[in-house]
Motif scaffolding. Structure first.
Motif, PDB file in Angstrom:
ATOM      1  N   LYS A  12       0.800  -1.220   0.000  1.00 50.18           N
ATOM      2  CA  LYS A  12       0.000   0.000   0.000  1.00 50.18           C
ATOM      3  C   LYS A  12       0.837   1.276   0.000  1.00 50.18           C
ATOM      4  O   LYS A  12       0.449   2.255  -0.597  1.00 50.18           O
ATOM      5  CB  LYS A  12      -0.941   0.026   1.207  1.00 50.18           C
ATOM      6  N   THR A  14       3.473   2.226  -1.514  1.00 51.20           N
ATOM      7  CA  THR A  14       3.925   2.715  -2.811  1.00 51.20           C
ATOM      8  C   THR A  14       2.748   3.114  -3.703  1.00 51.20           C
ATOM      9  O   THR A  14       2.866   4.018  -4.504  1.00 51.20           O
ATOM     10  CB  THR A  14       4.754   1.633  -3.537  1.00 51.20           C
ATOM     11  N   ARG A  15       1.611   2.449  -3.560  1.00 50.95           N
ATOM     12  CA  ARG A  15       0.470   2.691  -4.442  1.00 50.95           C
ATOM     13  C   ARG A  15      -0.261   3.997  -4.116  1.00 50.95           C
ATOM     14  O   ARG A  15      -0.858   4.596  -4.993  1.00 50.95           O
ATOM     15  CB  ARG A  15      -0.539   1.540  -4.341  1.00 50.95           C
ATOM     16  N   ASN A  17       0.746   6.938  -3.558  1.00 50.92           N
ATOM     17  CA  ASN A  17       1.281   8.166  -4.146  1.00 50.92           C
ATOM     18  C   ASN A  17       0.862   8.391  -5.590  1.00 50.92           C
ATOM     19  O   ASN A  17       1.124   9.447  -6.153  1.00 50.92           O
ATOM     20  CB  ASN A  17       2.813   8.175  -4.038  1.00 50.92           C
ATOM     21  N   GLU A  18       0.223   7.410  -6.210  1.00 52.56           N
ATOM     22  CA  GLU A  18      -0.203   7.568  -7.595  1.00 52.56           C
ATOM     23  C   GLU A  18      -1.389   8.520  -7.693  1.00 52.56           C
ATOM     24  O   GLU A  18      -2.219   8.584  -6.801  1.00 52.56           O
ATOM     25  CB  GLU A  18      -0.621   6.210  -8.180  1.00 52.56           C
ATOM     26  N   ILE A  19      -1.451   9.233  -8.818  1.00 50.94           N
ATOM     27  CA  ILE A  19      -2.600  10.078  -9.095  1.00 50.94           C
ATOM     28  C   ILE A  19      -3.552   9.265  -9.954  1.00 50.94           C
ATOM     29  O   ILE A  19      -3.193   8.826 -11.045  1.00 50.94           O
ATOM     30  CB  ILE A  19      -2.163  11.383  -9.777  1.00 50.94           C
ATOM     31  N   VAL A  20      -4.749   9.036  -9.425  1.00 43.36           N
ATOM     32  CA  VAL A  20      -5.687   8.139 -10.089  1.00 43.36           C
ATOM     33  C   VAL A  20      -7.116   8.668  -9.916  1.00 43.36           C
ATOM     34  O   VAL A  20      -7.405   9.405  -8.973  1.00 43.36           O
ATOM     35  CB  VAL A  20      -5.545   6.699  -9.525  1.00 43.36           C
ATOM     36  N   ARG A  89      -7.749  11.370  -7.010  1.00 42.27           N
ATOM     37  CA  ARG A  89      -6.659  11.678  -6.085  1.00 42.27           C
ATOM     38  C   ARG A  89      -5.731  12.644  -6.792  1.00 42.27           C
ATOM     39  O   ARG A  89      -5.210  12.351  -7.863  1.00 42.27           O
ATOM     40  CB  ARG A  89      -5.920  10.401  -5.698  1.00 42.27           C
ATOM     41  N   LYS A  90      -5.526  13.833  -6.211  1.00 39.00           N
ATOM     42  CA  LYS A  90      -4.751  14.886  -6.867  1.00 39.00           C
ATOM     43  C   LYS A  90      -3.626  15.378  -5.976  1.00 39.00           C
ATOM     44  O   LYS A  90      -3.650  15.192  -4.767  1.00 39.00           O
ATOM     45  CB  LYS A  90      -5.669  16.065  -7.220  1.00 39.00           C
ATOM     46  N   ARG A  91      -2.653  16.040  -6.616  1.00 38.50           N
ATOM     47  CA  ARG A  91      -1.540  16.635  -5.862  1.00 38.50           C
ATOM     48  C   ARG A  91      -1.971  17.942  -5.226  1.00 38.50           C
ATOM     49  O   ARG A  91      -2.687  18.740  -5.831  1.00 38.50           O
ATOM     50  CB  ARG A  91      -0.373  16.936  -6.811  1.00 38.50           C
ATOM     51  N   LEU A 101      -1.266  14.829  -1.092  1.00 38.27           N
ATOM     52  CA  LEU A 101      -2.390  14.499  -1.969  1.00 38.27           C
ATOM     53  C   LEU A 101      -3.725  14.790  -1.292  1.00 38.27           C
ATOM     54  O   LEU A 101      -3.832  14.761  -0.072  1.00 38.27           O
ATOM     55  CB  LEU A 101      -2.338  13.016  -2.348  1.00 38.27           C
ATOM     56  N   GLN A 122      -9.494   7.108 -17.185  1.00 41.06           N
ATOM     57  CA  GLN A 122      -8.253   7.627 -17.767  1.00 41.06           C
ATOM     58  C   GLN A 122      -8.491   9.047 -18.257  1.00 41.06           C
ATOM     59  O   GLN A 122      -9.453   9.310 -18.963  1.00 41.06           O
ATOM     60  CB  GLN A 122      -7.788   6.752 -18.944  1.00 41.06           C
TER      61      GLN A 122
END
Length: 123
Positions: A12, A14-15, A17-20, A89-91, A101, A122
């Protein structure tokens, strides 16, 4: 005795931090069961926030104005049973923000909730 459970490493960290962006259907009806009438719409808003926080792993959750209006559309006590939500999920651009985030919840208008499920969007 339970070495197999302890030996696994969590992925979890590492995952997160992704923007999704994902779309979910939230059943508000079951989350408001037995709730006092005057607390139903405010609780619905906080339940959406709680759901987004759990799904995206961010404590900073923001709700779009249209989604808020939809949750309140039938008044304080007659909250819609289900809502289709797009959670992104945004910065965080603020320099002094506690978290890097945040999650933004927006309304997705659908005719029926049957068979839509969770989808990844996407950009």
């Amino acid at each position: 005795p339970r070495a197999s459970a302890m030996g696994k490493e969590s992925k979890k960290g590492t995952r997160v931090n992704e923007i999704v962006t994902r779309e979910y259907t939230i059943n508000i009806h079951k989350r408001l069961l037995g709730m006092t009438f005057k607390r139903r719409a405010p609780r619905a808003v906080s339940e959406v926030k709680k759901f987004a926080s759990k799904a995206m792993g961010t404590s900073d959750v923001r709700i779009d104005q249209k989604l808020n209006k939809f949750l309140w559309s039938k008044g304080v006590k007659n909250v819609p049973y289900r809502v289709r939500v797009r959670i992104a999920r945004k910065r965080n651009d603020d320099e002094d923000a506690k978290e890097k985030l945040y999650s933004l919840c927006t309304l997705v208008e659908v005719k029926t909730f049957k068979g839509v499920g969770t989808t990844i969007v996407q950009e």
